[in-house]
Design a protein around this motif. Sequence first.
Motif, short mmCIF file in Angstrom:
data_model
loop_
_atom_site.label_atom_id
_atom_site.label_comp_id
_atom_site.label_asym_id
_atom_site.label_seq_id
_atom_site.Cartn_x
_atom_site.Cartn_y
_atom_site.Cartn_z
N GLN A 8 0.83 -1.21 0.00
CA GLN A 8 0.00 0.00 0.00
C GLN A 8 0.87 1.27 0.00
OE1 GLN A 8 -2.59 -0.44 3.37
NE2 GLN A 8 -3.88 -2.01 2.38
N LEU A 9 1.91 1.24 0.79
CA LEU A 9 2.82 2.40 0.81
C LEU A 9 3.48 2.60 -0.55
CD1 LEU A 9 4.57 1.93 4.29
CD2 LEU A 9 2.88 3.65 3.66
N PHE A 10 3.85 1.48 -1.18
CA PHE A 10 4.49 1.58 -2.50
C PHE A 10 3.53 2.16 -3.54
CE2 PHE A 10 5.84 -0.20 -6.59
CZ PHE A 10 7.16 0.22 -6.61
N GLN A 11 2.29 1.76 -3.51
CA GLN A 11 1.31 2.28 -4.46
C GLN A 11 1.06 3.78 -4.24
OE1 GLN A 11 -2.24 -0.08 -4.54
NE2 GLN A 11 -1.16 -2.01 -4.93
N LEU A 12 0.96 4.19 -2.97
CA LEU A 12 0.79 5.61 -2.68
C LEU A 12 2.02 6.41 -3.16
CD1 LEU A 12 -0.78 5.46 0.90
CD2 LEU A 12 -1.92 6.09 -1.23
N ASN A 13 3.17 5.83 -2.96
CA ASN A 13 4.40 6.51 -3.41
C ASN A 13 4.42 6.65 -4.93
OD1 ASN A 13 7.50 5.87 -4.42
ND2 ASN A 13 7.39 7.37 -2.74
N MET A 14 3.96 5.65 -5.63
CA MET A 14 3.90 5.72 -7.08
C MET A 14 2.95 6.81 -7.56
SD MET A 14 5.94 3.86 -8.79
CE MET A 14 7.22 2.68 -8.39
N LEU A 15 1.84 6.97 -6.85
CA LEU A 15 0.89 8.03 -7.21
C LEU A 15 1.53 9.42 -7.01
CD1 LEU A 15 -2.46 6.62 -5.74
CD2 LEU A 15 -1.75 6.71 -8.14
N ASP A 16 2.23 9.57 -5.90
CA ASP A 16 2.89 10.85 -5.64
C ASP A 16 3.96 11.15 -6.69
OD1 ASP A 16 1.34 11.25 -3.40
OD2 ASP A 16 2.79 10.31 -2.05
N ARG A 17 4.72 10.13 -7.04
CA ARG A 17 5.75 10.32 -8.06
C ARG A 17 5.12 10.62 -9.42
NH1 ARG A 17 9.83 5.31 -6.84
NH2 ARG A 17 10.83 6.06 -8.75
N THR A 18 3.99 10.03 -9.71
CA THR A 18 3.32 10.27 -10.98
C THR A 18 2.91 11.73 -11.12
OG1 THR A 18 2.49 7.99 -11.01
CG2 THR A 18 1.36 9.59 -12.41
N GLU A 19 2.43 12.32 -10.04
CA GLU A 19 2.01 13.73 -10.09
C GLU A 19 3.18 14.65 -10.41
OE1 GLU A 19 -0.19 17.07 -7.24
OE2 GLU A 19 0.11 15.01 -6.53
N ALA A 20 4.34 14.41 -9.76
CA ALA A 20 5.51 15.24 -10.02
C ALA A 20 6.03 15.04 -11.44
CB ALA A 20 6.61 14.93 -9.00
N ILE A 21 6.09 13.80 -11.89
CA ILE A 21 6.57 13.51 -13.24
C ILE A 21 5.61 14.05 -14.29
CG2 ILE A 21 7.09 11.67 -14.88
CD1 ILE A 21 9.27 12.16 -12.84
N GLN A 22 4.32 14.05 -13.99
CA GLN A 22 3.34 14.59 -14.94
C GLN A 22 3.58 16.09 -15.18
OE1 GLN A 22 -0.71 14.03 -13.70
NE2 GLN A 22 -1.57 14.66 -15.67
N ILE A 23 3.94 16.81 -14.13
CA ILE A 23 4.27 18.24 -14.28
C ILE A 23 5.50 18.41 -15.17
CG2 ILE A 23 4.99 20.31 -13.06
CD1 ILE A 23 3.36 19.38 -10.67
#
Length: 269
Positions: free
Chosen positions: A102-117
Motif C-alpha cells: 500500500q505504501l508503495f502504491q501511494l508513493n507511485m501516485l505521488d511520483r506520478t504527479e511530479a513527473i506529470q508536471i
Amino acid sequence: MTPMRLPPIFTAGYWSAKRIALLVGFLLSIVGSVGTQLIVTPYENVSNALDLRAKDLSAKIDTVKNAQAQYILFQQQGALIFAMSAAGLASGTANSMQIISQLFQLNMLDRTEAIQIIIGSLALDRRLDYRATYDHYKSLVDAARKDISLSTYTAVDDQEKALSRQATEEIGRFQDWLTQVQQLKSQADASAGRSKLILLVAMALGATFLLAANLFSTREPKAGSARQNLQASPETDLASAAYLIEVALDKARAMGKAQPVEKDPPLAG
C-alpha cells in the motif's frame, strides 16, 4: 509679365529675432510633447513585454524545479519502500507485505504527479509528445503497482530519471533565455531613459526660446516710444526757437516805440 513675388514669410527681412525665437520654441515644444508618444512609448511597450516574458520564464523555471524536488523526495521514499518490500518478501510476513504494498502504491501516485508536471513542461517546450510520453509512463507505473518487482521498479525509475534529465536541460535553456530577455529589457529601459532626457531638454529649450520671444515683445514697444520721442524732438526744438525769436522781436519793437527821438540843439543866432 511681372515676376511672382514670394510671400513675406519666405523673405529674409521677415524673420526677426522675435519670430525666430517663437518658431524654434514652438518646434521644440512640439517635439518634446509628440516625441513622448512616438519615441518613449514604444520603448516602454517593449520593456513591458520583455518583463512579462521574464516573469513567465521565471515561473516555468520555478515550476520545473519544484517538480524535480518533489520527484527526488518521492523517489528516495520509493527506494526505501522497495527495500522494505524486498526485506518483507524475505521474511514472508503477509501483514507487513500488505502494508508495504500500500505504501508503495501511494508513493507511485505521488511520483506520478511530479513527473506529470515535468512531462507537461517539456511538452509545452515542444521537446516531446505529452500524450504518448505520459501514456507510456503511466503503463510502467500501473505495472509496478500490480507487481512489485525489481524489473518493474527499475523500468519506472529509469523513465523518471530520463525525464528529470530532460527537465534539467530545459531549466538551463530557460535560464539562458531569461538572461537574454533581461539584457534586452535593460537596453530598452536605458533607451527609454535617454529619450526622456533628450525630450525634456528639448522642452526646456523650447520654453527658453518662447520666454526670449516674450522678452523681445516687451522691449519693442519701449524702443518704439524712444524712437518716436527722438523723431518728435527736432520739431519741438524748431517750434521753441520760433517762439523765442518772436518774443525777442516783440520786445525789440516795444523798446523802439518807448525811446524818444533826440533832436539837434538850436543854433545860436
